[in-house]
Design a protein around this motif. Structure first.
Motif, PDB file in Angstrom:
ATOM      1  N   THR A  35      49.881  44.248  41.425  1.00 48.61           N
ATOM      2  CA  THR A  35      49.934  43.017  41.025  1.00 48.61           C
ATOM      3  C   THR A  35      48.929  42.048  41.808  1.00 48.61           C
ATOM      4  OG1 THR A  35      52.295  43.062  41.041  1.00 48.61           O
ATOM      5  CG2 THR A  35      51.754  41.127  41.286  1.00 48.61           C
ATOM      6  N   HIS A  48      45.981  42.014  39.820  1.00 45.29           N
ATOM      7  CA  HIS A  48      45.893  41.244  38.591  1.00 45.29           C
ATOM      8  C   HIS A  48      45.916  39.980  39.075  1.00 45.29           C
ATOM      9  CE1 HIS A  48      47.369  39.887  34.660  1.00 45.29           C
ATOM     10  NE2 HIS A  48      48.264  39.094  35.435  1.00 45.29           N
ATOM     11  N   ARG A  49      46.727  39.344  40.010  1.00 49.12           N
ATOM     12  CA  ARG A  49      46.770  37.929  40.527  1.00 49.12           C
ATOM     13  C   ARG A  49      45.494  37.469  40.937  1.00 49.12           C
ATOM     14  NH1 ARG A  49      51.045  37.901  37.554  1.00 49.12           N
ATOM     15  NH2 ARG A  49      52.979  38.004  38.612  1.00 49.12           N
ATOM     16  N   TYR A  50      44.644  38.267  41.661  1.00 48.18           N
ATOM     17  CA  TYR A  50      43.308  37.854  42.172  1.00 48.18           C
ATOM     18  C   TYR A  50      42.261  38.656  41.622  1.00 48.18           C
ATOM     19  CZ  TYR A  50      46.882  36.199  45.803  1.00 48.18           C
ATOM     20  OH  TYR A  50      47.724  35.639  46.416  1.00 48.18           O
ATOM     21  N   LEU A  66      49.466  32.232  37.062  1.00 44.55           N
ATOM     22  CA  LEU A  66      49.677  33.205  38.030  1.00 44.55           C
ATOM     23  C   LEU A  66      48.298  33.986  38.520  1.00 44.55           C
ATOM     24  CD1 LEU A  66      53.269  34.527  37.741  1.00 44.55           C
ATOM     25  CD2 LEU A  66      52.380  32.568  39.248  1.00 44.55           C
ATOM     26  N   THR A  67      47.323  33.604  37.870  1.00 38.75           N
ATOM     27  CA  THR A  67      45.905  34.296  38.478  1.00 38.75           C
ATOM     28  C   THR A  67      45.112  33.132  38.995  1.00 38.75           C
ATOM     29  OG1 THR A  67      44.723  33.767  36.350  1.00 38.75           O
ATOM     30  CG2 THR A  67      45.802  35.745  36.436  1.00 38.75           C
ATOM     31  N   SER A  68      44.301  33.684  39.967  1.00 29.58           N
ATOM     32  CA  SER A  68      43.627  32.737  40.622  1.00 29.58           C
ATOM     33  C   SER A  68      42.251  32.857  40.974  1.00 29.58           C
ATOM     34  CB  SER A  68      44.257  32.740  42.124  1.00 29.58           C
ATOM     35  OG  SER A  68      43.784  31.865  43.194  1.00 29.58           O
ATOM     36  N   ARG A 125      51.122  40.421  48.662  1.00 28.13           N
ATOM     37  CA  ARG A 125      51.464  39.564  47.396  1.00 28.13           C
ATOM     38  C   ARG A 125      53.062  39.340  47.246  1.00 28.13           C
ATOM     39  NH1 ARG A 125      53.003  36.130  44.884  1.00 28.13           N
ATOM     40  NH2 ARG A 125      52.311  35.446  42.935  1.00 28.13           N
TER      41      ARG A 125
END
Length: 174
Positions: free
Chosen positions: A90, A93-95, A64-66, A40
């Protein structure tokens, strides 16, 4: 400019802040300079490891999450011929749909955790994803039959054909 960038980068000290030092050391000692890694924070891992580095599918949403799914990740690994996937806090959290790769590291589609480090609330997992990048995967479309399946639906189910990819098979496949 380069010297100024080095000073700024050293000031960030992301290696310590995010607990990346053991992972970077493992990469330096256990991978080839030509092995592609995916993270990431691809730009930082490229800088610190001097390895070719790819981004996972980038989240399109402003928070910024997906909704990036395992299918999307597999396709990105195959497209970029990634050998090692780095999963950290991270990434989790993002995915959100891929959070299990961080929380409960285990094999998936022939990929396996090659390195796990956890200390002082910091955790990082490195998966060897060579079987995904170079193995013979096939995908089968899934039919959604209930409303419960819609929330976390994957458009495809990937399966690894028999066997594992080894260095001698890798040369033949390329």
């Amino acid at each position: 400019i380069y010297d100024r960038c080095i000073d700024v980068t050293m000031g960030w000290d992301y290696k310590s802040r995010f607990g990346w030092e053991p992972a970077i050391e493992w990469i330096e000692n256990n991978t080839s300079i030509d092995d592609v890694i995916m993270a990431r924070h691809a730009n930082y891992f490229a800088w610190y490891t001097e390895r070719p580095t790819a981004w996972p599918p980038l989240p399109p949403s402003p928070d910024l999450t997906s909704n990036v799914s395992l299918t999307d990740l597999v396709e990105a690994i195959r497209q970029h011929k990634v050998k090692y996937l780095i999963v950290d806090k991270t990434f989790a959290h993002r995915y959100p749909k891929l959070r299990g790769l961080y929380e409960q590291p285990s094999e998936f589609f022939g990929a396996r955790p090659a390195f796990i480090y956890a200390s002082n609330g910091k955790k990082i997992v490195i998966y060897n994803v060579t079987n995904i990048a170079y193995g013979e995967l096939f995908k089968e479309e899934i039919t959604i039959t209930s409303a419960d399946q819609v929330m976390n639906a994957e458009p495809y189910l990937y399966c690894l054909k028999e066997g594992n990819v080894t260095e001698d098979k890798l040369e033949k496949i390329e």
